[in-house]
Enzyme design. Structure first.
Site, PDB file in Angstrom:
ATOM      1  CD  GLU A   1      34.636  25.749 -25.978  1.00  0.00           C
ATOM      2  OE1 GLU A   1      34.936  26.780 -25.331  1.00  0.00           O
ATOM      3  OE2 GLU A   1      33.661  25.033 -25.685  1.00  0.00           O
TER       4      GLU A   1
ATOM      5  CD  GLU B   1      34.383  33.249 -15.598  1.00  0.00           C
ATOM      6  OE1 GLU B   1      34.418  33.734 -14.445  1.00  0.00           O
ATOM      7  OE2 GLU B   1      33.702  32.248 -15.904  1.00  0.00           O
TER       8      GLU B   1
ATOM      9  CB  CYS C   1      32.532  27.900 -29.061  1.00  0.00           C
ATOM     10  SG  CYS C   1      33.200  29.032 -27.819  1.00  0.00           S
TER      11      CYS C   1
HETATM   12  N1  THU Z   1      32.494  28.668 -21.398  1.00  0.00           N
HETATM   13  C1  THU Z   1      33.486  28.196 -22.225  1.00  0.00           C
HETATM   14  O1  THU Z   1      34.680  28.408 -21.977  1.00  0.00           O
HETATM   15  N2  THU Z   1      33.115  27.497 -23.318  1.00  0.00           N
HETATM   16  C2  THU Z   1      31.837  27.265 -23.721  1.00  0.00           C
HETATM   17  O2  THU Z   1      31.605  26.703 -24.780  1.00  0.00           O
HETATM   18  C3  THU Z   1      30.736  27.712 -22.866  1.00  0.00           C
HETATM   19  C4  THU Z   1      31.090  28.447 -21.631  1.00  0.00           C
HETATM   20  C5  THU Z   1      32.874  29.427 -20.194  1.00  0.00           C
HETATM   21  C6  THU Z   1      32.497  30.875 -20.220  1.00  0.00           C
HETATM   22  C7  THU Z   1      32.433  31.210 -18.753  1.00  0.00           C
HETATM   23  O3  THU Z   1      33.713  31.601 -18.301  1.00  0.00           O
HETATM   24  C8  THU Z   1      32.064  29.896 -18.076  1.00  0.00           C
HETATM   25  O4  THU Z   1      32.240  28.892 -19.055  1.00  0.00           O
HETATM   26  C9  THU Z   1      30.657  29.854 -17.546  1.00  0.00           C
HETATM   27  O5  THU Z   1      29.751  30.224 -18.518  1.00  0.00           O
END
Ligand code: THU
Length: 131
Positions: A60, A49, A98
């Site tokens: 992913e 993040e 993704c």
């Molecule tokens: N997130 C992922 O890593 N993969 C996904 O397919 C959807 C969301 C993460 C992004 C963010 O850091 C957190 O989940 C909350 O949205």
């Protein structure tokens, strides 16, 4: 999953280990992915993040971009776990962005392994954008 080197449970385990590295101080939602190449290599990724929220990268895509940047573009499966406050038990389906990135490299039979079982790219994203 038809790979003699690693099975679905082991791939989920590696996704769980990757989720522990998630940098998710804003959402507290950690995600881990373990991407299996057709020749049996595994690339892992976590979500990363950013204080400028839209710059966040999903687990992913971290795994896929690591693989592609190392010259690997042929993939058999990806295992994904994720959840709030380190509870990784509920199925964590990949986001549309993704899935679209997966569709750049993978056919509809590409396996997406979640905690509720194995799905395919065709199942989770039946109508994909193609240029
Ligand atoms: N997130 C992922 O890593 N993969 C996904 O397919 C959807 C969301 C993460 C992004 C963010 O850091 C957190 O989940 C909350 O949205």
């Amino acid at each position: 999953m038809s790979n003699e080197k690693i099975n679905a449970a082991e791939l989920l385990q590696k996704a769980g280990e990757a989720a522990r590295k998630a940098y998710c101080k804003y959402s507290r939602f950690s995600v881990g992915a373990a991407l299996l190449t057709e020749d049996g290599k595994v690339y892992t990724g976590c979500n990363i993040e950013n204080g400028s929220y839209s710059l966040t990268v999903c687990a992913e895509r971290t795994a896929i971009f690591k693989a592609v940047s190392e010259g690997d573009t042929r993939f058999a499966a990806i295992a994904i776990v994720g959840g709030a406050d380190n509870d990784l038990t509920r199925p964590c389906s990949p986001c549309g962005a993704c899935l679209q990135v997966m569709s750049e490299f993978c056919s509809g039979e590409f396996e997406i392994i979640l905690t509720d079982g194995t799905h395919t790219l065709d199942e989770l994203m039946p109508k994909r954008f193609e240029l």
